[in-house]
Write a protein that holds these residues in place. Structure first.
Motif, mmCIF file in Angstrom:
data_model
loop_
_atom_site.group_PDB
_atom_site.id
_atom_site.type_symbol
_atom_site.label_atom_id
_atom_site.label_comp_id
_atom_site.label_asym_id
_atom_site.label_seq_id
_atom_site.Cartn_x
_atom_site.Cartn_y
_atom_site.Cartn_z
ATOM 1 N N PRO A 70 -3.855 10.065 -22.116
ATOM 2 C CA PRO A 70 -2.885 11.220 -22.788
ATOM 3 C C PRO A 70 -3.363 12.459 -21.420
ATOM 4 C CG PRO A 70 -4.078 10.296 -24.534
ATOM 5 C CD PRO A 70 -4.498 9.385 -23.250
ATOM 6 N N GLY A 71 -2.115 12.961 -21.148
ATOM 7 C CA GLY A 71 -2.185 14.299 -20.209
ATOM 8 C C GLY A 71 -2.150 13.681 -18.695
ATOM 9 N N VAL A 72 -2.268 12.328 -18.218
ATOM 10 C CA VAL A 72 -2.403 12.199 -17.000
ATOM 11 C C VAL A 72 -1.116 12.214 -16.322
ATOM 12 C CG1 VAL A 72 -2.706 10.233 -15.314
ATOM 13 C CG2 VAL A 72 -4.488 10.815 -17.281
ATOM 14 N N ARG A 73 -1.164 12.774 -15.237
ATOM 15 C CA ARG A 73 0.118 13.268 -14.337
ATOM 16 C C ARG A 73 -0.062 12.731 -12.998
ATOM 17 N NH1 ARG A 73 1.752 19.425 -14.413
ATOM 18 N NH2 ARG A 73 3.606 18.585 -13.332
ATOM 19 N N ALA A 74 -1.292 12.280 -12.586
ATOM 20 C CA ALA A 74 -1.448 11.930 -11.365
ATOM 21 C C ALA A 74 -2.403 10.729 -11.374
ATOM 22 C CB ALA A 74 -2.039 13.089 -10.446
ATOM 23 N N LEU A 75 -2.429 9.996 -10.097
ATOM 24 C CA LEU A 75 -3.503 8.710 -10.185
ATOM 25 C C LEU A 75 -4.009 8.675 -8.707
ATOM 26 C CD1 LEU A 75 -0.908 6.523 -11.938
ATOM 27 C CD2 LEU A 75 -3.108 6.759 -12.884
ATOM 28 N N VAL A 76 -5.165 8.179 -8.729
ATOM 29 C CA VAL A 76 -5.977 8.029 -7.477
ATOM 30 C C VAL A 76 -6.569 6.523 -7.459
ATOM 31 C CG1 VAL A 76 -7.674 8.611 -6.034
ATOM 32 C CG2 VAL A 76 -6.481 10.415 -7.241
ATOM 33 N N LEU A 77 -5.944 5.784 -6.528
ATOM 34 C CA LEU A 77 -6.203 4.392 -6.657
ATOM 35 C C LEU A 77 -7.063 4.173 -5.500
ATOM 36 C CD1 LEU A 77 -3.297 4.433 -8.071
ATOM 37 C CD2 LEU A 77 -2.991 2.296 -7.241
ATOM 38 N N CYS A 78 -8.540 3.534 -5.716
ATOM 39 C CA CYS A 78 -9.340 3.687 -4.664
ATOM 40 C C CYS A 78 -9.587 2.411 -4.166
ATOM 41 C CB CYS A 78 -10.713 4.203 -5.259
ATOM 42 S SG CYS A 78 -11.968 4.641 -4.148
ATOM 43 N N CYS A 79 -9.222 1.877 -3.087
ATOM 44 C CA CYS A 79 -9.494 0.844 -2.075
ATOM 45 C C CYS A 79 -9.331 -0.469 -2.946
ATOM 46 C CB CYS A 79 -10.692 0.890 -1.413
ATOM 47 S SG CYS A 79 -10.809 2.492 -0.359
ATOM 48 N N PRO A 80 -8.167 -0.619 -3.441
ATOM 49 C CA PRO A 80 -8.356 -2.208 -4.070
ATOM 50 C C PRO A 80 -8.166 -3.272 -3.184
ATOM 51 C CG PRO A 80 -5.877 -0.883 -4.020
ATOM 52 C CD PRO A 80 -6.961 0.002 -3.879
ATOM 53 N N ASP A 81 -8.006 -2.856 -1.925
ATOM 54 C CA ASP A 81 -8.118 -3.878 -0.930
ATOM 55 C C ASP A 81 -9.712 -4.306 -0.438
ATOM 56 O OD1 ASP A 81 -8.280 -1.447 0.087
ATOM 57 O OD2 ASP A 81 -7.933 -1.930 2.104
ATOM 58 N N ARG A 82 -10.516 -3.739 -1.164
ATOM 59 C CA ARG A 82 -11.929 -4.124 -0.920
ATOM 60 C C ARG A 82 -12.225 -5.410 -1.625
ATOM 61 N NH1 ARG A 82 -12.271 -0.338 -5.425
ATOM 62 N NH2 ARG A 82 -13.666 -0.958 -7.113
ATOM 63 N N TYR A 83 -11.512 -5.428 -2.926
ATOM 64 C CA TYR A 83 -11.707 -6.710 -3.679
ATOM 65 C C TYR A 83 -10.585 -7.750 -3.361
ATOM 66 C CZ TYR A 83 -9.152 -3.914 -7.203
ATOM 67 O OH TYR A 83 -8.224 -3.275 -7.974
ATOM 68 N N GLY A 84 -9.696 -7.650 -2.227
ATOM 69 C CA GLY A 84 -8.685 -8.482 -1.710
ATOM 70 C C GLY A 84 -7.453 -8.138 -2.341
ATOM 71 N N ALA A 85 -6.985 -7.242 -3.218
ATOM 72 C CA ALA A 85 -5.676 -6.652 -3.484
ATOM 73 C C ALA A 85 -4.912 -6.589 -2.023
ATOM 74 C CB ALA A 85 -5.725 -5.503 -4.252
ATOM 75 N N SER A 86 -3.532 -6.977 -2.157
ATOM 76 C CA SER A 86 -2.808 -6.742 -0.596
ATOM 77 C C SER A 86 -2.311 -5.350 -0.609
ATOM 78 C CB SER A 86 -1.523 -7.912 -0.806
ATOM 79 O OG SER A 86 -0.588 -7.457 -1.895
ATOM 80 N N PRO A 87 -1.995 -4.940 0.198
ATOM 81 C CA PRO A 87 -1.430 -3.376 0.429
ATOM 82 C C PRO A 87 -0.029 -3.184 -0.146
ATOM 83 C CG PRO A 87 -1.455 -4.401 2.703
ATOM 84 C CD PRO A 87 -2.277 -5.313 1.661
ATOM 85 N N GLU A 88 0.645 -4.585 -0.165
ATOM 86 C CA GLU A 88 1.978 -4.714 -0.691
ATOM 87 C C GLU A 88 1.854 -4.736 -2.289
ATOM 88 O OE1 GLU A 88 1.929 -6.543 3.147
ATOM 89 O OE2 GLU A 88 0.724 -6.983 1.481
ATOM 90 N N ALA A 89 0.977 -5.173 -2.894
ATOM 91 C CA ALA A 89 0.771 -5.090 -4.351
ATOM 92 C C ALA A 89 0.524 -3.698 -4.655
ATOM 93 C CB ALA A 89 -0.230 -6.100 -4.825
ATOM 94 N N ALA A 90 -0.750 -3.283 -4.002
ATOM 95 C CA ALA A 90 -0.924 -1.904 -4.244
ATOM 96 C C ALA A 90 0.166 -0.711 -4.133
ATOM 97 C CB ALA A 90 -2.243 -1.383 -3.554
ATOM 98 N N LEU A 91 1.031 -1.038 -3.050
ATOM 99 C CA LEU A 91 1.965 -0.172 -2.815
ATOM 100 C C LEU A 91 2.988 -0.058 -3.836
ATOM 101 C CD1 LEU A 91 2.632 -0.145 0.906
ATOM 102 C CD2 LEU A 91 2.260 1.955 -0.449
ATOM 103 N N SER A 92 3.326 -1.544 -4.241
ATOM 104 C CA SER A 92 4.365 -1.643 -5.273
ATOM 105 C C SER A 92 3.874 -1.131 -6.682
ATOM 106 C CB SER A 92 4.645 -3.143 -5.630
ATOM 107 O OG SER A 92 5.444 -3.540 -6.576
#
Length: 205
Positions: free
Chosen positions: A148-170
């Protein structure tokens, strides 16, 4: 909504944790912030979300200093040692906690149904550390956006555990298209093969 980091720096007991950094992210778009591995990413995430007072510089939301509003409206996703799920618990447990934070029904059947709806039921009993990284960041980000109330998101380095930049960007672009302001932090090495505009930790404008 416009969040601006203006020469924000954070000092630790043994020196600078985050060198002066300027960046901004706004509703309907994705801002990428890159930098080397380390605590600078965590410090930046917490500062722009109103959860850490900078040693110098300012964080503005729509032109004003309002840490309370930032805390209410900016969700930090998977920040190391802050909002990341316990690696040893099952995905179902982690999703149940996230559903509860979003004030959604969080019983076992609700968790199973939500995972099924999002194509991830097969990993329900899998430990978080063993869930495919691209699946992990997608699920956690989608649920953070439901708080509730969230209007912005900060995603902190999902690549540190192997997420691809393409998936994170998607997933970041998906939520930006829904009107959220999204800041995606990635490590510099991850972005070497990705040609996208970005801000950089330790740089000012």
């Amino acid at each position: 909504m416009l969040v601006e980091s203006m020469d924000v720096a954070v000092d630790g007991p043994h020196g600078a944790v985050l060198a002066p950094t300027s960046a901004q992210f706004e509703s309907g778009s994705v801002t990428i912030v890159d930098g080397p591995p380390g605590t600078g990413h965590t410090a930046f995430s917490l500062a722009v979300a109103g959860r850490l007072i900078p040693s110098s510089g300012r964080v503005l939301v729509d032109g004003e200093q309002d840490a309370g509003r930032l805390r209410r409206e900016v969700a930090v996703v998977d920040v190391p040692d802050v909002s990341e799920p316990d690696e040893a618990v099952s995905l179902a447990t982690a999703i149940g906690e996230e559903l509860a934070m979003a004030r959604m029904p969080a019983g076992r059947s609700h968790v199973r149904d939500w995972l099924t709806d999002h194509g991830a039921e097969q990993w329900r009993r899998t430990r978080v550390e063993d869930v495919p990284p691209d699946v992990r960041i997608r699920l956690l980000t989608l649920l953070a956006a439901r708080r509730p109330g969230v209007r912005a998101l900060v995603l902190c380095c999902p690549d540190r555990y192997g997420a691809s930049p393409e998936a994170a960007l998607s997933v970041a672009r998906l939520l930006a298209a829904d009107g959220f302001a999204v800041c995606l932090q990635l490590m510099t090495n991850t972005l070497r093969a990705v040609d996208v505009p970005r801000a950089t930790l330790g740089r000012t404008r």
